[in-house]
Design an enzyme around this catalytic site. Structure first.
Site, PDB file in Angstrom:
ATOM      1  N   LYS A 127      37.364  55.200 114.889  1.00 51.53           N
ATOM      2  CA  LYS A 127      37.365  53.748 114.750  1.00 51.53           C
ATOM      3  C   LYS A 127      36.547  53.334 113.517  1.00 51.53           C
ATOM      4  CE  LYS A 127      37.413  53.337 119.802  1.00 51.53           C
ATOM      5  NZ  LYS A 127      36.931  52.522 120.942  1.00 51.53           N
ATOM      6  N   TYR A 155      46.158  48.454 122.485  1.00 51.69           N
ATOM      7  CA  TYR A 155      45.225  48.082 123.543  1.00 51.69           C
ATOM      8  C   TYR A 155      45.847  47.149 124.580  1.00 51.69           C
ATOM      9  CZ  TYR A 155      41.191  50.385 121.372  1.00 51.69           C
ATOM     10  OH  TYR A 155      40.304  51.311 120.886  1.00 51.69           O
ATOM     11  N   PHE A 191      36.613  41.570 126.777  1.00 49.77           N
ATOM     12  CA  PHE A 191      36.291  42.201 125.491  1.00 49.77           C
ATOM     13  C   PHE A 191      37.508  42.399 124.587  1.00 49.77           C
ATOM     14  CE2 PHE A 191      36.850  45.800 128.518  1.00 49.77           C
ATOM     15  CZ  PHE A 191      37.818  46.548 127.861  1.00 49.77           C
ATOM     16  N   ARG A 249      39.144  64.050 125.524  1.00 51.85           N
ATOM     17  CA  ARG A 249      38.350  63.077 126.299  1.00 51.85           C
ATOM     18  C   ARG A 249      36.967  63.642 126.629  1.00 51.85           C
ATOM     19  NH1 ARG A 249      40.144  57.711 127.021  1.00 51.85           N
ATOM     20  NH2 ARG A 249      39.251  57.680 129.120  1.00 51.85           N
ATOM     21  N   THR A 281      33.232  56.315 128.090  1.00 51.09           N
ATOM     22  CA  THR A 281      33.364  55.121 127.242  1.00 51.09           C
ATOM     23  C   THR A 281      32.036  54.560 126.740  1.00 51.09           C
ATOM     24  OG1 THR A 281      35.322  54.588 128.551  1.00 51.09           O
ATOM     25  CG2 THR A 281      34.428  52.814 127.169  1.00 51.09           C
ATOM     26  N   ARG A 308      30.269  60.718 121.712  1.00 55.12           N
ATOM     27  CA  ARG A 308      29.772  59.352 121.917  1.00 55.12           C
ATOM     28  C   ARG A 308      28.275  59.338 122.222  1.00 55.12           C
ATOM     29  NH1 ARG A 308      35.072  57.121 125.260  1.00 55.12           N
ATOM     30  NH2 ARG A 308      36.065  56.028 123.525  1.00 55.12           N
ATOM     31  N   ASN A 363      31.672  52.856 119.879  1.00 57.69           N
ATOM     32  CA  ASN A 363      31.720  54.179 120.517  1.00 57.69           C
ATOM     33  C   ASN A 363      32.604  55.166 119.758  1.00 57.69           C
ATOM     34  OD1 ASN A 363      34.252  53.307 121.237  1.00 57.69           O
ATOM     35  ND2 ASN A 363      33.936  53.449 123.447  1.00 57.69           N
ATOM     36  N   HIS A 418      38.675  57.012 119.745  1.00 56.22           N
ATOM     37  CA  HIS A 418      39.636  56.772 120.822  1.00 56.22           C
ATOM     38  C   HIS A 418      40.370  58.073 121.089  1.00 56.22           C
ATOM     39  CE1 HIS A 418      42.956  55.046 123.175  1.00 56.22           C
ATOM     40  NE2 HIS A 418      43.719  55.869 122.482  1.00 56.22           N
ATOM     41  N   GLU A 439      51.219  56.476 122.624  1.00 62.05           N
ATOM     42  CA  GLU A 439      50.314  56.213 121.491  1.00 62.05           C
ATOM     43  C   GLU A 439      50.664  57.063 120.271  1.00 62.05           C
ATOM     44  OE1 GLU A 439      46.387  56.757 123.101  1.00 62.05           O
ATOM     45  OE2 GLU A 439      46.561  55.016 124.425  1.00 62.05           O
TER      46      GLU A 439
HETATM   47  N1  LIG Z   1      32.575  46.236 128.392  1.00 59.24           N
HETATM   48  C1  LIG Z   1      33.018  46.413 127.149  1.00 59.24           C
HETATM   49  N2  LIG Z   1      32.532  45.684 126.123  1.00 59.24           N
HETATM   50  C2  LIG Z   1      32.974  45.857 124.871  1.00 59.24           C
HETATM   51  N3  LIG Z   1      33.925  46.761 124.521  1.00 59.24           N
HETATM   52  C3  LIG Z   1      34.444  47.506 125.494  1.00 59.24           C
HETATM   53  C4  LIG Z   1      34.025  47.378 126.852  1.00 59.24           C
HETATM   54  N4  LIG Z   1      34.740  48.263 127.598  1.00 59.24           N
HETATM   55  C5  LIG Z   1      35.545  48.899 126.735  1.00 59.24           C
HETATM   56  N5  LIG Z   1      35.376  48.466 125.478  1.00 59.24           N
HETATM   57  C6  LIG Z   1      36.078  48.910 124.270  1.00 59.24           C
HETATM   58  O1  LIG Z   1      37.437  49.065 124.590  1.00 59.24           O
HETATM   59  C7  LIG Z   1      37.839  50.409 124.387  1.00 59.24           C
HETATM   60  C8  LIG Z   1      38.887  50.773 125.392  1.00 59.24           C
HETATM   61  O2  LIG Z   1      38.316  50.747 126.674  1.00 59.24           O
HETATM   62  P1  LIG Z   1      38.655  51.882 127.719  1.00 59.24           P
HETATM   63  O3  LIG Z   1      40.125  52.226 127.634  1.00 59.24           O
HETATM   64  O4  LIG Z   1      38.110  51.457 129.033  1.00 59.24           O
HETATM   65  O5  LIG Z   1      37.763  53.119 127.204  1.00 59.24           O
HETATM   66  P2  LIG Z   1      38.156  54.479 126.470  1.00 59.24           P
HETATM   67  O6  LIG Z   1      38.158  54.183 124.994  1.00 59.24           O
HETATM   68  O7  LIG Z   1      37.040  55.419 126.837  1.00 59.24           O
HETATM   69  O8  LIG Z   1      39.493  54.919 127.003  1.00 59.24           O
HETATM   70  C9  LIG Z   1      36.524  51.202 124.480  1.00 59.24           C
HETATM   71  O9  LIG Z   1      36.569  52.468 123.830  1.00 59.24           O
HETATM   72  C10 LIG Z   1      35.554  50.259 123.810  1.00 59.24           C
HETATM   73  O10 LIG Z   1      35.707  50.336 122.392  1.00 59.24           O
HETATM   74 MG   LIG Z   2      41.292  53.878 127.220  1.00 58.62          MG
END
Ligand SMILES: Nc1ncnc2c1ncn2[C@@H]1O[C@H](COP(=O)(O)OP(=O)(O)O)[C@@H](O)[C@H]1O
Ligand SMILES: [Mg+2]
Length: 153
Positions: free
Chosen positions: A13, A53, A61, A89, A95, A106, A116, A119, A130
């Protein structure tokens, strides 16, 4: 004892690229033995970010997330290997960086969920969707490496 090879999408990212550690982060996946089959820099459009997304559309968010991912270029990569989806992962960690296990990307490079770094596709369905969203078929290369026989069978 051969396991099916999977392909999965990895994004470094904007925070990773802006901090100058994008290739260092990508190398962690390569070092585990995953084979790189697609790689490019992308400045994501609004549409691409929204499609990517889509599952988070209703979350608080989401607007900030879409605006962040479209603010600067990202590195998009496809890695291939046995259980590649899970390997990516677990290499990334969970996350929220403060909950991620030390040794994961991370945890070792991040501290808050807003930044973080990476992705990785969450499951087989997401990976298929994706990879197709970010790469045209002709941008993905199928090849073998001599070292593969020492990494998987
Ligand atoms: N509570 C939050 N506040 C801000 N950003 C968030 C939050 N939860 C998730 N995100 C952002 O959205 C992305 C996608 O969320 P998610 O799919 O739950 O996690 P992952 O990337 O681990 O699969 C996260 O990697 C992070 O960048
Ligand atoms: Mg995700």
């Amino acid at each position: 004892m051969s396991e099916p090879l999977e392909r999965t999408l990895v994004l470094i990212k904007p925070d990773g690229l802006q901090r100058g550690i994008a290739l260092e982060l990508l190398s962690q996946f390569e070092r585990r033995g995953l084979r790189l089959v697609g790689l490019k820099l992308v400045w994501p459009s609004q549409t691409l970010a929204e499609q990517h997304y889509a599952e988070h559309r209703d979350k608080a968010f989401y607007p900030g997330l879409v605006s962040f991912i479209t603010s600067q270029p990202v590195v998009a990569a496809v890695f291939e290997g046995p259980r590649a989806i899970e390997v990516v992962r677990t290499t990334m960690g969970v996350t929220r960086p403060h909950e991620a296990a030390p040794g994961t990307l991370r945890a070792d490079y991040g501290i808050t969920v807003d930044f973080n770094l990476a992705h990785g596709s969450a499951n087989a369905g997401d990976a298929k969707r994706e990879v197709a969203l970010w790469f045209r078929p002709d941008e993905l290369l199928s090849y073998s490496r001599a070292i593969d026989s020492w990494l998987w069978r």
